[in-house]
Design an enzyme around this catalytic site. Structure first.
Site, mmCIF file in Angstrom:
data_model
loop_
_atom_site.group_PDB
_atom_site.id
_atom_site.type_symbol
_atom_site.label_atom_id
_atom_site.label_comp_id
_atom_site.label_asym_id
_atom_site.label_seq_id
_atom_site.Cartn_x
_atom_site.Cartn_y
_atom_site.Cartn_z
ATOM 1 N N HIS A 245 0.823 -1.209 0.000
ATOM 2 C CA HIS A 245 0.000 0.000 0.000
ATOM 3 C C HIS A 245 0.857 1.258 0.000
ATOM 4 O O HIS A 245 1.843 1.346 0.731
ATOM 5 C CB HIS A 245 -0.896 -0.011 1.253
ATOM 6 C CG HIS A 245 -1.740 1.216 1.418
ATOM 7 N ND1 HIS A 245 -1.713 1.999 2.558
ATOM 8 C CD2 HIS A 245 -2.648 1.798 0.592
ATOM 9 C CE1 HIS A 245 -2.567 2.993 2.430
ATOM 10 N NE2 HIS A 245 -3.148 2.904 1.255
ATOM 11 N N SER A 246 0.516 2.222 -0.835
ATOM 12 C CA SER A 246 1.089 3.573 -0.801
ATOM 13 C C SER A 246 2.616 3.538 -0.846
ATOM 14 O O SER A 246 3.195 3.034 -1.805
ATOM 15 C CB SER A 246 0.564 4.294 0.442
ATOM 16 O OG SER A 246 0.752 5.680 0.370
#
Length: 288
Positions: A101-102
């Site tokens: 994620h991210s």
């Protein structure tokens, strides 16, 4: 089958990386990597739905329960790639699937480009490509980054400067909600793993140096080269209310991948916490 969340740790020498695990140890490994100032708990909602996998969600250095870097070190983007390399070498892992994620997506993208023999597939959650800047801005980034470190070091060493105190867990959770797209319950998962209780209140566990400005950034040409060098299958799952950086990144980086697909789900930047069942279904379909 193990149906409970386990605390795990990995000794990498100077650092101890912690994390959460779920599932049978004999099942294929799925490594989950969180974003900046989050921690392994961001994957707790997903874990029960990732059936048939041994899920390990890692706390990056300086995050969650993992060690902080030494006093003379900083949090260079590339150093996280080395953390992953050490993790593989320590555990003698072969090819495994990664969900990231991210910021975790940027790190795992660079890792996958440099070490394709270690990654089976990569699922990016609201993350694609890299934050980059023009080469002409390099000197200014260096100046800002060095001054940011100087200030951070002064804050740490000054007896009058302390990590922000919250009088209660609820106060800390509300503070996180105010600067994110998270609901109270989602933020609570992250905050509970990200704070420590002392006599006069709750303190953030995360290393304050994580907030210093980057002293250097990739140029767009370097960022594109990393993406072009990823030879494994990659999928992007993103929220319809996620980061605008991802929307623009789709146009910039998607055509450069060798094997790429993308899927949009309802939700914000942390859509994997909002809609874990739909997210897990897409992950399992891809990696199987």
């Amino acid at each position: 089958m193990i149906n409970k969340i386990e605390e795990i740790s990995f000794n990498l020498g100077e650092l101890t990386l912690t994390g959460l695990a779920f599932g049978d140890k004999n099942d294929e490994l799925l490594l989950c990597l969180h974003g900046w100032l989050d921690n392994a708990a961001s994957f707790l909602p997903l874990m029960p739905y990732l059936k048939g996998k041994r899920v390990i969600a890692l706390d990056w250095p300086g995050h969650g329960l993992s060690s902080h870097r030494s006093a003379d070190a900083h949090y260079h983007f590339i150093d996280y790639v080395y953390d992953l390399l050490l993790l593989w070498e320590t555990n003698q892992w072969q090819k495994i699937d990664i969900v990231a994620h991210s910021m975790g997506g940027m790190i795992s993208s660079a890792f996958s480009a440099a070490f394709p023999e270690k990654v089976k597939s990569l699922t990016l959650l609201d993350s694609i490509g890299f934050i980059s800047s023009d080469a002409q801005e390099s000197t200014e980034h260096l100046r800002k980054g060095m001054l940011s470190r100087l200030k951070s070091n002064a804050d740490i060493t000054s007896s009058s400067k302390k990590k922000k105190i919250h009088p209660s867990l609820e106060s800390a959770v509300n503070a996180r909600v105010q600067v994110s797209d998270l609901s109270f319950e989602q933020a609570k998962l992250l905050v509970e793993r990200g704070i420590i209780k002392e006599k006069n209140g709750f303190f953030w566990r995360s290393d304050s140096r994580l907030r210093t400005s980057s002293a250097y950034r990739l140029t767009l040409g370097q960022a594109k080269q990393f993406i072009q060098d990823i030879s494994i299958p990659v999928q992007l799952i993103y929220g319809d209310k996620g980061l605008s950086f991802v929307q623009s990144g789709l146009k910039e980086f998607a055509p450069l991948f060798c094997h790429f697909s993308s899927h949009k789900l309802i939700g914000g930047h942390h859509f994997h916490m909002e809609t874990p069942e739909a997210t897990s279904r897409q992950i399992l379909e891809f990696i199987s």
